[in-house]
Design a protein around this motif. Structure first.
Motif, PDB file in Angstrom:
ATOM      1  N   TYR A 171      -8.387   1.112   6.702  1.00 54.71           N
ATOM      2  CA  TYR A 171      -8.062   2.387   6.078  1.00 54.71           C
ATOM      3  C   TYR A 171      -8.377   3.575   6.987  1.00 54.71           C
ATOM      4  N   TYR A 176      -7.652   6.474  -2.977  1.00 53.43           N
ATOM      5  CA  TYR A 176      -7.252   5.090  -3.245  1.00 53.43           C
ATOM      6  C   TYR A 176      -8.478   4.255  -3.578  1.00 53.43           C
ATOM      7  N   ASN A 177      -8.380   3.525  -4.686  1.00 53.07           N
ATOM      8  CA  ASN A 177      -9.438   2.624  -5.122  1.00 53.07           C
ATOM      9  C   ASN A 177      -8.980   1.197  -4.818  1.00 53.07           C
ATOM     10  N   PRO A 178      -9.457   0.590  -3.716  1.00 54.97           N
ATOM     11  CA  PRO A 178      -8.985  -0.751  -3.347  1.00 54.97           C
ATOM     12  C   PRO A 178      -9.410  -1.834  -4.337  1.00 54.97           C
ATOM     13  N   LEU A 193      -4.928  12.304  -1.274  1.00 58.30           N
ATOM     14  CA  LEU A 193      -4.696  10.952  -1.781  1.00 58.30           C
ATOM     15  C   LEU A 193      -6.027  10.234  -1.867  1.00 58.30           C
ATOM     16  N   GLN A 200      -6.936  -1.209  -7.012  1.00 54.46           N
ATOM     17  CA  GLN A 200      -5.603  -0.988  -6.447  1.00 54.46           C
ATOM     18  C   GLN A 200      -4.877   0.135  -7.185  1.00 54.46           C
ATOM     19  N   LYS A 201      -5.574   1.256  -7.341  1.00 54.85           N
ATOM     20  CA  LYS A 201      -5.014   2.419  -8.018  1.00 54.85           C
ATOM     21  C   LYS A 201      -5.128   3.647  -7.121  1.00 54.85           C
ATOM     22  N   TYR A 202      -4.228   4.606  -7.364  1.00 58.71           N
ATOM     23  CA  TYR A 202      -4.151   5.809  -6.549  1.00 58.71           C
ATOM     24  C   TYR A 202      -4.253   7.057  -7.419  1.00 58.71           C
ATOM     25  N   PHE A 247       0.816  -1.212   0.000  1.00 60.90           N
ATOM     26  CA  PHE A 247       0.000   0.000   0.000  1.00 60.90           C
ATOM     27  C   PHE A 247       0.853   1.266   0.000  1.00 60.90           C
ATOM     28  N   VAL A 272       3.036   5.439  -2.756  1.00 61.36           N
ATOM     29  CA  VAL A 272       2.795   6.821  -2.323  1.00 61.36           C
ATOM     30  C   VAL A 272       3.960   7.346  -1.475  1.00 61.36           C
TER      31      VAL A 272
END
Length: 214
Positions: A103, A154-156, A152, A159-161, A58, A62
């Protein structure tokens, strides 16, 4: 771990003989080569390795934002290492092997600058966009709302930021954050924190989510 500046080999990275060369906080260092015992790892070791892998997966993408958010701790350890230790202790939940990241407990910034909490809202009302609003809570005798917001998302599921640095002033009280159109229908998590204009003071990060993207 030994530090070196000159030598017959000069700086090097990777394995050479029985030592490993690398850089640490701008210095060239040498470490002993890891020794393999040939023994199967214990359950405790497996749990620890799983926790490390989960948090590394994770935080590594970043790192640039972590270096800003944890800059106040850049002393004996790097900002990333401090953030890693805090989050691995506080933001991992579940029972091995079903470990997950909590999270809401995860932090990407920690500092003395005034943060915002209950007066933040994040909503997905337009495709490819998150509407973020907050209250300018800076006292008039401090920064007068000139602090810059860092974000920030985050799309779990994918898995993209998405990271945005210095997006808007605290006094703006709102920012429309662009996110990929293929995030539509997904749930995302958002963290935000403030940094002074000179970049020297940082607030604690605030988590919002999960938030649905239109």
């Amino acid at each position: 771990m030994g530090k070196y500046f000159k030598g017959i080999l000069g700086p090097f990275a990777g394995l050479v003989g029985t030592v490993v060369g690398a850089t640490w906080k701008g210095l060239w260092v040498m470490r002993s080569r890891p020794v393999s015992t040939g023994k199967a790892p214990t359950e405790a070791q497996m749990i620890q390795r799983s926790r490390f892998a989960l948090m590394s997966q994770f935080l590594s993408p970043v790192t640039e934002l972590i270096r800003i958010g944890y800059q106040a701790y850049n002393q004996e350890q790097s900002p990333y290492k401090v953030a890693f230790k805090q989050n691995i202790d506080e933001a991992i939940t579940g029972v091995y092997p079903l470990l997950t990241i909590n999270y809401a407990q995860l932090s990407i910034a920690k500092g003395r600058l005034l943060a915002v909490h209950s007066d933040v809202e994040v909503a997905g009302t337009t495709a490819g966009q998150l509407d973020i609003t907050w209250t300018n809570n800076a006292p008039v005798d401090s920064t007068n709302g000139s602090d810059r917001i860092y974000l920030l998302a985050y799309n779990p599921g994918l898995q993209k930021y998405v990271m945005v640095k210095s997006a808007a002033a605290r006094s703006a009280a709102q920012y429309d954050m662009a996110v990929p159109l293929d995030w539509s229908g997904n749930m995302v998590h958002v963290w935000l924190f403030f940094v002074t204009v000179n970049g020297k003071l940082v607030s604690d990060s605030v988590h919002m989510g999960p938030v649905p993207v239109v």
